[in-house]
Structures are given as structure tokens and as C-alpha cells.
Design an enzyme around this catalytic site. Sequence first.
Site, PDB file in Angstrom:
ATOM      1  N   GLU A 198       0.869  -1.180   0.000  1.00 41.55           N
ATOM      2  CA  GLU A 198       0.000   0.000   0.000  1.00 41.55           C
ATOM      3  C   GLU A 198       0.902   1.224   0.000  1.00 41.55           C
ATOM      4  O   GLU A 198       1.906   1.254   0.702  1.00 41.55           O
ATOM      5  CB  GLU A 198      -0.866   0.052   1.264  1.00 41.55           C
ATOM      6  CG  GLU A 198      -1.889  -1.036   1.386  1.00 41.55           C
ATOM      7  CD  GLU A 198      -3.180  -0.742   0.652  1.00 41.55           C
ATOM      8  OE1 GLU A 198      -3.346   0.382   0.132  1.00 41.55           O
ATOM      9  OE2 GLU A 198      -4.018  -1.645   0.592  1.00 41.55           O
ATOM     10  N   ASP A 242     -10.028   6.686  -3.452  1.00 42.53           N
ATOM     11  CA  ASP A 242      -9.301   5.620  -4.143  1.00 42.53           C
ATOM     12  C   ASP A 242      -9.919   5.349  -5.516  1.00 42.53           C
ATOM     13  O   ASP A 242     -10.828   6.068  -5.942  1.00 42.53           O
ATOM     14  CB  ASP A 242      -9.221   4.360  -3.274  1.00 42.53           C
ATOM     15  CG  ASP A 242     -10.553   3.638  -3.123  1.00 42.53           C
ATOM     16  OD1 ASP A 242     -11.557   4.034  -3.765  1.00 42.53           O
ATOM     17  OD2 ASP A 242     -10.602   2.666  -2.352  1.00 42.53           O
TER      18      ASP A 242
END
Length: 165
Positions: free
Chosen positions: A35, A44
Site C-alpha cells: 500500500e 481511491d
Amino acid sequence: MPPSLRKAVAAAIGGGAIAIASVLITGPSGNDGLEGVSYIPYKDIVGVWTVCHGHTGKDIMLGKTYTKAECKALLNKDLATVARQINPYIKVDIPETMRGALYSLLYNVGAGNFRTSTLLRKINQGDIKGACDQLRRWTYAGGKQWKGLMTRREIEREICLWGQQ
């Protein structure tokens, strides 16, 4: 998998599955894992408000700049939640490396579909390799397959299989 990440994951094994997942997610330096890190909330690829190393939820404060310590605390809390959500469904002993890879996967995709997945069925049948191979199927977001998710799943699969060696 980059050698630095491999080394960091190997060093985390003694800390258990949450430590393994944390290193996978954050990487050796804290911002070079599976991540990315953003201290400022953003949407996102599927439009979900996200901050730090992929934390989502109603507790995100838009406009706030999070600290490294706050991000670490959110990750630890989120991984503990993932563990509570999936551990009751795993009915067989599995290696901590496999459990860590599962925590990383489900931190990324959510635990909802895990309970009815072929992945879980293979785990509970004792088919570790078959279960680890299932990680390759979890590469879609918003109905589209993503190269970044394919790369991530290959790394998680490699860690998942460490217990086989």
C-alpha cells in the site's frame, strides 16, 4: 518481490501474522510496501475516501493531515479487525506467513466475501498451495482487473507459500 521487502517480512515472522501483514502493507521504510501512504485523505480508484496505508471508514477526517504515528495506529487497529473477522472461519492450523498474507489481502479487499470463498474452502480442506493460488483471483476493483493488484497478489502468494517450504 523486492529483496528489501523479503528481508523485512522474514524479520517480522517472530511477531506473528499481524506483524507480517503490517510489513507487507507498509514496507521496510514505512512507505514502500504493497500500500502506498498518503497522510491526506483522498478518494481511491473506486471512489472510497482513504488515508494513510489504505484506511477507510467514517472516522476519516477530510482536510486533516495525519501523522505517521496516527497512520500506524489506524493500521494496527484495522489489522486487528481483519483478524477478528476471519480467524473464526479458519478451522485448521495454518502457518503465520499464510495468515499474514491473508490479513494483507483482506485488509485490501475487505473480509465480506472471504466467508463464502473458494480460498477459505481450500484452507479448511488443508490445501495450502491451492488456497495460496486463489490469491491470484482477487485482482479486480470496480469491475476492472488492475496490474497493481496482480503484482500485489503475487507477492502475497509468495509469502503465503513460505509455510510450504
